[in-house]
Design a protein around this motif. Structure first.
Motif, PDB file in Angstrom:
ATOM      1  N   ASP A 223       6.013  61.547  52.309  1.00  0.00           N
ATOM      2  CA  ASP A 223       5.881  60.502  53.297  1.00  0.00           C
ATOM      3  C   ASP A 223       6.273  59.302  52.271  1.00  0.00           C
ATOM      4  N   SER A 224       5.403  59.226  51.087  1.00  0.00           N
ATOM      5  CA  SER A 224       5.713  57.916  50.207  1.00  0.00           C
ATOM      6  C   SER A 224       5.123  58.416  49.044  1.00  0.00           C
ATOM      7  N   THR A 225       5.647  58.241  47.737  1.00  0.00           N
ATOM      8  CA  THR A 225       5.070  58.864  46.598  1.00  0.00           C
ATOM      9  C   THR A 225       3.917  57.714  46.159  1.00  0.00           C
ATOM     10  N   ASN A 226       3.821  56.531  46.685  1.00  0.00           N
ATOM     11  CA  ASN A 226       2.664  55.651  46.394  1.00  0.00           C
ATOM     12  C   ASN A 226       1.625  56.395  47.107  1.00  0.00           C
ATOM     13  N   SER A 227       1.570  56.619  48.204  1.00  0.00           N
ATOM     14  CA  SER A 227       0.471  57.343  49.269  1.00  0.00           C
ATOM     15  C   SER A 227      -0.044  58.366  48.624  1.00  0.00           C
TER      16      SER A 227
ATOM     17  N   ASN B 176      12.930  63.461  49.003  1.00  0.00           N
ATOM     18  CA  ASN B 176      13.281  62.566  50.201  1.00  0.00           C
ATOM     19  C   ASN B 176      11.896  61.916  50.423  1.00  0.00           C
ATOM     20  N   GLN B 177      11.810  60.605  50.982  1.00  0.00           N
ATOM     21  CA  GLN B 177      10.672  60.041  51.395  1.00  0.00           C
ATOM     22  C   GLN B 177      11.009  59.873  52.976  1.00  0.00           C
ATOM     23  N   THR B 178       9.848  60.030  53.623  1.00  0.00           N
ATOM     24  CA  THR B 178      10.158  59.936  55.241  1.00  0.00           C
ATOM     25  C   THR B 178       9.398  58.866  55.718  1.00  0.00           C
ATOM     26  N   ALA B 179       8.651  58.170  54.922  1.00  0.00           N
ATOM     27  CA  ALA B 179       7.813  56.836  55.171  1.00  0.00           C
ATOM     28  C   ALA B 179       7.610  55.840  53.960  1.00  0.00           C
ATOM     29  N   GLY B 180       8.799  55.640  53.253  1.00  0.00           N
ATOM     30  CA  GLY B 180       8.614  54.916  51.941  1.00  0.00           C
ATOM     31  C   GLY B 180       8.381  53.552  52.420  1.00  0.00           C
ATOM     32  N   ARG B 181       7.461  52.969  51.668  1.00  0.00           N
ATOM     33  CA  ARG B 181       6.906  51.474  51.710  1.00  0.00           C
ATOM     34  C   ARG B 181       7.566  50.480  50.798  1.00  0.00           C
ATOM     35  N   GLY B 182       7.921  49.341  51.444  1.00  0.00           N
ATOM     36  CA  GLY B 182       8.425  48.386  50.467  1.00  0.00           C
ATOM     37  C   GLY B 182       7.479  47.167  50.493  1.00  0.00           C
ATOM     38  N   GLN B 183       7.891  45.970  50.051  1.00  0.00           N
ATOM     39  CA  GLN B 183       7.420  44.815  49.942  1.00  0.00           C
ATOM     40  C   GLN B 183       7.124  44.035  51.311  1.00  0.00           C
ATOM     41  N   ARG B 184       6.288  43.069  51.507  1.00  0.00           N
ATOM     42  CA  ARG B 184       6.111  42.407  52.695  1.00  0.00           C
ATOM     43  C   ARG B 184       5.881  43.498  54.062  1.00  0.00           C
TER      44      ARG B 184
ATOM     45  N   SER C  17       9.866  48.735  55.448  1.00  0.00           N
ATOM     46  CA  SER C  17      10.140  50.193  54.905  1.00  0.00           C
ATOM     47  C   SER C  17      11.128  50.268  53.965  1.00  0.00           C
ATOM     48  N   TRP C  18      11.036  51.276  53.322  1.00  0.00           N
ATOM     49  CA  TRP C  18      11.940  51.505  52.040  1.00  0.00           C
ATOM     50  C   TRP C  18      12.942  52.667  52.376  1.00  0.00           C
ATOM     51  N   LEU C  19      14.145  52.561  52.854  1.00  0.00           N
ATOM     52  CA  LEU C  19      14.837  53.668  53.289  1.00  0.00           C
ATOM     53  C   LEU C  19      15.846  53.990  52.430  1.00  0.00           C
TER      54      LEU C  19
ATOM     55  N   THR D 249      12.962  57.805  43.997  1.00  0.00           N
ATOM     56  CA  THR D 249      11.900  57.299  44.765  1.00  0.00           C
ATOM     57  C   THR D 249      10.655  57.781  43.977  1.00  0.00           C
ATOM     58  N   PHE D 250       9.901  57.132  43.054  1.00  0.00           N
ATOM     59  CA  PHE D 250       8.782  57.700  42.357  1.00  0.00           C
ATOM     60  C   PHE D 250       7.752  56.734  42.183  1.00  0.00           C
ATOM     61  N   SER D 251       6.483  57.275  41.920  1.00  0.00           N
ATOM     62  CA  SER D 251       5.282  56.301  41.491  1.00  0.00           C
ATOM     63  C   SER D 251       4.834  56.798  40.270  1.00  0.00           C
TER      64      SER D 251
ATOM     65  N   ARG E 258      22.887  41.344  43.529  1.00  0.00           N
ATOM     66  CA  ARG E 258      22.555  42.427  44.432  1.00  0.00           C
ATOM     67  C   ARG E 258      21.562  43.129  44.053  1.00  0.00           C
ATOM     68  N   LYS E 259      20.784  43.578  44.973  1.00  0.00           N
ATOM     69  CA  LYS E 259      19.453  44.230  44.603  1.00  0.00           C
ATOM     70  C   LYS E 259      19.938  45.867  44.191  1.00  0.00           C
ATOM     71  N   ILE E 260      19.388  46.276  42.976  1.00  0.00           N
ATOM     72  CA  ILE E 260      19.593  47.679  42.736  1.00  0.00           C
ATOM     73  C   ILE E 260      18.040  48.256  42.554  1.00  0.00           C
ATOM     74  N   CYS E 261      16.944  47.682  42.470  1.00  0.00           N
ATOM     75  CA  CYS E 261      15.857  48.380  42.262  1.00  0.00           C
ATOM     76  C   CYS E 261      14.812  47.404  43.119  1.00  0.00           C
ATOM     77  N   GLY E 262      13.777  48.267  43.749  1.00  0.00           N
ATOM     78  CA  GLY E 262      12.644  47.564  44.170  1.00  0.00           C
ATOM     79  C   GLY E 262      11.381  48.297  43.844  1.00  0.00           C
ATOM     80  N   MET E 263      10.183  47.458  43.798  1.00  0.00           N
ATOM     81  CA  MET E 263       9.034  48.101  43.357  1.00  0.00           C
ATOM     82  C   MET E 263       7.779  47.634  44.259  1.00  0.00           C
ATOM     83  N   LEU E 264       7.049  48.688  44.408  1.00  0.00           N
ATOM     84  CA  LEU E 264       5.701  48.346  45.352  1.00  0.00           C
ATOM     85  C   LEU E 264       4.388  48.552  44.323  1.00  0.00           C
TER      86      LEU E 264
ATOM     87  N   GLY F 213       5.157  52.013  42.193  1.00  0.00           N
ATOM     88  CA  GLY F 213       5.976  52.776  43.123  1.00  0.00           C
ATOM     89  C   GLY F 213       7.426  51.861  42.980  1.00  0.00           C
ATOM     90  N   ILE F 214       8.606  52.785  42.504  1.00  0.00           N
ATOM     91  CA  ILE F 214       9.727  52.332  41.953  1.00  0.00           C
ATOM     92  C   ILE F 214      11.004  53.119  42.922  1.00  0.00           C
ATOM     93  N   GLY F 215      11.694  52.272  43.614  1.00  0.00           N
ATOM     94  CA  GLY F 215      12.916  52.880  44.081  1.00  0.00           C
ATOM     95  C   GLY F 215      14.218  52.217  43.431  1.00  0.00           C
TER      96      GLY F 215
HETATM   97  C1  BTN Z   1      10.741  46.651  47.905  1.00  0.00           C
HETATM   98  O1  BTN Z   1      11.611  46.057  47.207  1.00  0.00           O
HETATM   99  O2  BTN Z   1      10.399  46.180  49.122  1.00  0.00           O
HETATM  100  C2  BTN Z   1       9.822  47.647  47.201  1.00  0.00           C
HETATM  101  C3  BTN Z   1      10.571  49.025  47.378  1.00  0.00           C
HETATM  102  C4  BTN Z   1       9.552  50.172  46.557  1.00  0.00           C
HETATM  103  C5  BTN Z   1       9.815  51.338  46.853  1.00  0.00           C
HETATM  104  C6  BTN Z   1       9.393  52.525  46.256  1.00  0.00           C
HETATM  105  S1  BTN Z   1      10.320  53.905  46.491  1.00  0.00           S
HETATM  106  C7  BTN Z   1       8.732  54.932  45.610  1.00  0.00           C
HETATM  107  C8  BTN Z   1       7.624  54.207  45.878  1.00  0.00           C
HETATM  108  N1  BTN Z   1       7.020  54.646  47.288  1.00  0.00           N
HETATM  109  C9  BTN Z   1       7.131  54.153  48.365  1.00  0.00           C
HETATM  110  O3  BTN Z   1       6.600  54.158  49.617  1.00  0.00           O
HETATM  111  N2  BTN Z   1       7.446  52.820  47.791  1.00  0.00           N
HETATM  112  C10 BTN Z   1       7.977  52.837  46.597  1.00  0.00           C
END
Ligand code: BTN
Length: 245
Positions: free
Chosen positions: A14-18, A37-45, A48-50, A58-60, A110-116, A132-134
């Protein structure tokens, strides 16, 4: 590379953070979990992180701290070390990026990487952190709903092996983490901030008004320091300002 992190790969989570959160009690410092593959990746605020299956990283990583090691007030060090580790890796691949405060990585506009980053605090000290890094690696087409995405493949016209790139990236991150430079990363982080020292437009999330300001740096607690065009010095927490790009 000096620091080698052991990485557990999963085809789907679902999510590597979870996943790290669920198994935290059995995992040691620097344990890393990655998913094809992440089926419920989470982002900031709360977003979701698709991502497209198998195209991006996608890793933590779990960071563990001893009591008395890192004060809760200095938890921004985790953002600093993580963002600088990703920049080190991207630079080694010939991709020159900057840090959009607090921990997005940008190539130009442009955004190449996001972190939670999800921290646990006990009695005023950090006990652990799930980073958690995407990172957009091979994806070349993105949904129109994403405002300004870019990937390594778009920039370099190369195709990457996700497993090989994650080994390299984790080496750079581990190097930043194991040094434990708790009081020494802030200035390097500031030097690498997107839009540092230039006037640009922002929106004040509490009033919805836009304003022009110049980013000056960050406070020891990780707040963004900026000077408005009118000369007012202001500090912002994460949800108090948004960039107009
Ligand atoms: C953002 O910019 O909103 C943060 C995105 C973080 C995505 C990564 S992907 C691996 C890890 N697992 C998650 O569910 N989220 C982070």
């Amino acid at each position: 590379m000096k620091n080698k992190i052991s990485i557990q790969w999963f085809d789907e989570l679902d999510s590597t953070n979870s996943e790290i959160q669920r198994r935290k009690d059995t995992l040691g410092n620097l344990s890393t979990i990655a998913a094809v593959n992440q089926t419920a990746g989470r982002g900031q605020r709360g977003n979701s992180w698709l991502v497209r299956k198998g195209e991006n990283l996608t890793f933590s990583i779990l960071l563990r701290f001893s009591p008395g090691e890192l004060e809760a007030g200095r938890q921004s060090w985790i953002s600093e070390a993580s963002a600088l580790g990703v920049l080190d890796y991207l630079r080694s691949e010939g991709v020159q990026c900057r840090i959009k405060w607090p921990n997005d990585i940008y190539y130009r506009n442009r955004k190449i990487c996001g972190m939670l980053i999800e921290n646990s605090i006990s009695e005023g000290w950090l006990s652990d952190s799930i980073v958690g890094i995407g990172l957009n690696v091979n994806q070349k087409e993105f949904p129109a709903s994403l405002v300004n995405p870019i990937s390594m493949a778009i920039i370099t016209s190369k195709e990457y092996s996700l497993k090989e790139e994650l080994e390299k990236l984790c080496g750079f991150l581990a190097e930043r983490y194991v040094k434990k430079e708790y009081s020494r990363l802030k200035s390097e982080y500031e030097e690498n901030l997107y839009r540092i020292g230039e006037y640009h437009e922002y929106s004040d999330c509490s009033t919805g008004r836009s304003f022009i300001a110049k980013i000056l740096g960050v406070t020891d607690e990780g707040l963004l320091r900026a000077e408005t065009k009118e000369g007012e010095l202001r500090e912002f927490a994460f949800k108090e300002i948004s960039y107009i790009i």
